[in-house]
Design an enzyme around this catalytic site. Structure first.
Site, PDB file in Angstrom:
ATOM      1  CE  LYS A  17      14.681   4.401   6.460  1.00  0.00           C
ATOM      2  NZ  LYS A  17      14.027   3.549   7.492  1.00  0.00           N
ATOM      3  CG  ASP A  51       2.993   1.330   7.751  1.00  0.00           C
ATOM      4  OD1 ASP A  51       3.881   1.046   6.923  1.00  0.00           O
ATOM      5  OD2 ASP A  51       2.624   0.542   8.640  1.00  0.00           O
ATOM      6  CE  LYS A  98      -1.794  -2.056   3.659  1.00  0.00           C
ATOM      7  NZ  LYS A  98      -2.527  -2.476   4.844  1.00  0.00           N
ATOM      8  NE  ARG A 156      -0.123   2.070   4.867  1.00  0.00           N
ATOM      9  CZ  ARG A 156       0.940   1.286   4.756  1.00  0.00           C
ATOM     10  NH1 ARG A 156       2.005   1.704   4.102  1.00  0.00           N
ATOM     11  NH2 ARG A 156       0.961   0.086   5.280  1.00  0.00           N
ATOM     12  CG  PHE A 178      10.619   3.766  11.534  1.00  0.00           C
ATOM     13  CD1 PHE A 178      10.590   2.565  10.843  1.00  0.00           C
ATOM     14  CD2 PHE A 178       9.404   4.398  11.810  1.00  0.00           C
ATOM     15  CE1 PHE A 178       9.398   1.999  10.443  1.00  0.00           C
ATOM     16  CE2 PHE A 178       8.201   3.837  11.407  1.00  0.00           C
ATOM     17  CZ  PHE A 178       8.199   2.635  10.722  1.00  0.00           C
ATOM     18  CG  ASP A 192      15.209  -0.469   5.418  1.00  0.00           C
ATOM     19  OD1 ASP A 192      16.186   0.230   5.672  1.00  0.00           O
ATOM     20  OD2 ASP A 192      14.618  -1.114   6.307  1.00  0.00           O
ATOM     21  CD  GLU A 250       9.600  -0.767  -3.186  1.00  0.00           C
ATOM     22  OE1 GLU A 250       8.446  -0.316  -3.027  1.00  0.00           O
ATOM     23  OE2 GLU A 250       9.920  -1.934  -2.921  1.00  0.00           O
TER      24      GLU A 250
HETATM   25  P1  IMP Z   1      13.394  -3.758   2.650  1.00  0.00           P
HETATM   26  O1  IMP Z   1      13.050  -5.131   2.198  1.00  0.00           O
HETATM   27  O2  IMP Z   1      14.239  -3.782   3.902  1.00  0.00           O
HETATM   28  O3  IMP Z   1      14.013  -2.899   1.596  1.00  0.00           O
HETATM   29  O4  IMP Z   1      12.039  -3.170   3.189  1.00  0.00           O
HETATM   30  C1  IMP Z   1      11.328  -2.198   2.574  1.00  0.00           C
HETATM   31  C2  IMP Z   1      10.008  -2.067   3.298  1.00  0.00           C
HETATM   32  O5  IMP Z   1      10.211  -1.777   4.684  1.00  0.00           O
HETATM   33  C3  IMP Z   1       9.248  -0.901   2.759  1.00  0.00           C
HETATM   34  O6  IMP Z   1       8.404  -1.322   1.715  1.00  0.00           O
HETATM   35  C4  IMP Z   1       8.506  -0.387   3.970  1.00  0.00           C
HETATM   36  O7  IMP Z   1       7.276  -1.060   4.083  1.00  0.00           O
HETATM   37  C5  IMP Z   1       9.362  -0.766   5.135  1.00  0.00           C
HETATM   38  N1  IMP Z   1      10.169   0.357   5.631  1.00  0.00           N
HETATM   39  C6  IMP Z   1      11.512   0.512   5.532  1.00  0.00           C
HETATM   40  N2  IMP Z   1      11.917   1.644   6.133  1.00  0.00           N
HETATM   41  C7  IMP Z   1      10.802   2.241   6.612  1.00  0.00           C
HETATM   42  C8  IMP Z   1      10.563   3.471   7.347  1.00  0.00           C
HETATM   43  O8  IMP Z   1      11.463   4.267   7.675  1.00  0.00           O
HETATM   44  N3  IMP Z   1       9.263   3.740   7.650  1.00  0.00           N
HETATM   45  C9  IMP Z   1       8.233   2.921   7.314  1.00  0.00           C
HETATM   46  N4  IMP Z   1       8.413   1.762   6.653  1.00  0.00           N
HETATM   47  C10 IMP Z   1       9.687   1.426   6.300  1.00  0.00           C
HETATM   48 MG    MG Z   2       5.046  -0.850   6.873  1.00  0.00          MG
END
Ligand code: IMP
Ligand code: MG
Length: 195
Positions: free
Chosen positions: A142, A170, A54, A176, A163, A114, A110
């Site tokens: 990030k 969210d 979402k 959001r 964060f 992260d 995207e």
């Molecule tokens: P990744 O697999 O670690 O790259 O995760 C990405 C997902 O983690 C994103 O789609 C978000 O849902 C969540 N995420 C990562 N950092 C944040 C943040 O700072 N705030 C909220 N959600 C985050």
């Molecule tokens: Mg989330």
């Protein structure tokens, strides 16, 4: 230009934010630039933009309207089984694309990258369907937390290893709808109750 201007007050949602990292205006300007680049690079290619539900909804919605060439859009929805399984790159697909993508120029939209584990899973999955091309446009990066290299054709902003909430991001499904990206007050972030 006739653009949407968010209201000043977001009730108590605003009160939960300790500082704003990216303002509505900064985000709008950068999204506009990304849209211009994509419009140039994909002219005549009829690209398919693939968004992620979402969290990606505000970015996709705003980016779409900054793109001036014919495009199509589709969405995927994924969820991690848990934080632990996410850290191992295990992702469950909740909603797949509506149409096949073989031979299509696919631009994966995207909102935030992260560790990169989620998008890595999705890109491998899409690549196996033989698109003509597959590139990534990420709004927030990030990069310091990256565990897997993800090539980004388009990138909006670098974010610190904090964060953040807002503009689709969210905390426990809230925030959001904030039109900016901010950091939550620590008492909100560390509260154990759900309300
Ligand atoms: P990744 O697999 O670690 O790259 O995760 C990405 C997902 O983690 C994103 O789609 C978000 O849902 C969540 N995420 C990562 N950092 C944040 C943040 O700072 N705030 C909220 N959600 C985050
Ligand atoms: Mg989330």
């Amino acid at each position: 230009m006739n653009r949407y201007h968010p209201p000043e007050k977001y009730g108590n949602l605003n009160d939960d934010v300790s500082s704003i990292l990216l303002s509505t205006e900064e985000i709008e300007q950068r999204v506009r630039e990304l849209g211009e680049s994509i419009s140039q690079d994909y002219a005549d290619l009829n690209p398919l933009l693939v968004g992620v539900l979402k969290g990606g909804v505000p970015f996709v919605a705003d980016l779409l309207r900054m793109i001036t060439i014919p495009i199509e859009i589709d969405f995927m929805a994924v969820s991690s089984y848990s934080k632990e399984t996410r850290d191992r790159g295990l992702v469950r697909m909740q909603k797949d694309l509506d149409e096949p993508i073989n031979g299509r120029h696919v631009l994966f939209i995207e909102h935030i990258i992260d560790t990169g584990l989620t998008i890595n899973y999705l890109l491998r999955n899409l690549k196996a369907r033989n698109p003509a091309s597959l590139k990534v446009c990420a709004l927030f990066d990030k990069s310091r937390r990256r565990l897997i290299d993800v090539p980004l054709a388009y990138k909006g902003f670098d974010l610190p290893d904090r964060f953040v909430v807002g503009y689709g991001l969210d905390f426990r499904e809230r925030y959001r709808n904030l039109p900016y990206v901010g950091i939550l007050k620590s008492e909100v972030f560390h509260a154990t109750n759900n309300d």
